[in-house]
Design an enzyme around this catalytic site. Structure first.
Site, PDB file in Angstrom:
ATOM      1  N   ASP A 101     -58.295  -3.801 -38.326  1.00 31.59           N
ATOM      2  CA  ASP A 101     -57.623  -2.796 -39.145  1.00 31.59           C
ATOM      3  C   ASP A 101     -58.453  -1.505 -39.232  1.00 31.59           C
ATOM      4  O   ASP A 101     -59.665  -1.520 -39.019  1.00 31.59           O
ATOM      5  CB  ASP A 101     -57.416  -3.321 -40.573  1.00 31.59           C
ATOM      6  CG  ASP A 101     -56.443  -4.485 -40.596  1.00 31.59           C
ATOM      7  OD1 ASP A 101     -55.625  -4.595 -39.666  1.00 31.59           O
ATOM      8  OD2 ASP A 101     -56.525  -5.289 -41.546  1.00 31.59           O
TER       9      ASP A 101
HETATM   10  N1  URA Z   1     -57.720  -9.871 -40.498  1.00 34.81           N
HETATM   11  C1  URA Z   1     -57.391  -8.782 -41.211  1.00 34.81           C
HETATM   12  O1  URA Z   1     -56.729  -8.890 -42.234  1.00 34.81           O
HETATM   13  N2  URA Z   1     -57.787  -7.581 -40.773  1.00 34.81           N
HETATM   14  C2  URA Z   1     -58.532  -7.397 -39.660  1.00 34.81           C
HETATM   15  O2  URA Z   1     -58.888  -6.272 -39.318  1.00 34.81           O
HETATM   16  C3  URA Z   1     -58.877  -8.552 -38.926  1.00 34.81           C
HETATM   17  C4  URA Z   1     -58.453  -9.769 -39.362  1.00 34.81           C
END
Ligand code: URA
Length: 238
Positions: A101
């Protein structure tokens, strides 16, 4: 097997869209046959000719990036945000292996090798991803157990996972722990903790398979070493 238009684009010849156009125009042959059907998949050994010429041979590149927060894990962003590709100095058409993310930091692999990418993200290979997670509240043992046995997110139960290195901050009323998962579902870690009433406030991926952040600074990028590539590939043969 990979989609033909992607194989053509990955060779560096043109974009995926242009590759589809060339296919529709009947300019692409696979093992001597014209292929116009978009979405056709081809094997690694297929002989692909575009306008009668073989595809350029690709030099595969493999990188590991210590992704900082504030970058999207796509090759371009419609909102004009910085992307992880901006952090890697190469003229090759590379892309991230899976996603982190915008506000997540940590280990991110990047490559122009489509087959390697698929291998790394396919859930059947169960490659471990380890996250350092900070959550609101004090995580109870029963909750950890529930999470590790699998819980329903988006109507589907998560695979078994492991939680370790649990540390409590009783002043801030937060918990920091490591979660090891073998899937890579959308926002998986955040959704898992959200589901049990512990919103994630900070997320960092500290390991992808055998690749860790050891010796790296945030924002730093390096080539994967041949032995690391071999070991990553070996994880898919188990
Ligand atoms: N899970 C998440 O919620 N975000 C990420 O960036 C990676 C795994």
């Amino acid at each position: 097997m990979e989609r033909l238009h992607k194989v053509i684009a990955d060779s560096g010849l043109c974009s995926r869209r242009k590759a589809e156009k060339l296919m529709l125009e009947g300019k692409v042959t696979v093992d001597g046959e014209v292929v116009k059907t978009l979405g056709t998949k081809v094997s690694k050994n297929a002989e692909i000719l575009v306008e009668g010429k073989p595809l350029p041979t690709v030099e595969y590149e493999y990188y590991v990036l210590y992704k900082p927060e504030g970058f999207v894990s796509t090759t371009s962003d419609e909102k004009g945000r910085k992307t992880v590709i901006d952090l890697v100095h190469t003229s090759s058409r590379i892309y991230p292996v899976g996603r982190l993310d915008y506000d997540t930091s940590g280990v991110l692999l990047l490559t122009n090798d489509g087959a390697f990418n698929q291998e790394m993200i396919h859930p059947k290979h169960k490659i471990e991803k380890e996250y350092q997670v900070t959550v609101e509240g004090l995580l109870r043992k029963e909750t950890s157990l529930k999470l590790s046995r699998g819980i329903h997110i988006d109507g589907k139960k998560t695979a078994r996972s492991r939680i370790r290195n649990v540390e409590y901050n009783t002043q801030k009323m937060t918990t920091r722990c490591h979660l090891i998962i073998t899937e890579g579902r959308y926002h998986q870690v955040k959704k898992m903790f959200e589901q049990v009433g512990h919103p994630v406030t900070k997320l960092k991926r500290i390991r992808f398979g055998i690749i860790t952040l050891d010796g790296m600074k945030k924002g730093e990028v390096r080539h994967l070493k041949p032995h690391e590539l071999k070991q990553l590939h070996a994880l898919t043969l188990k």
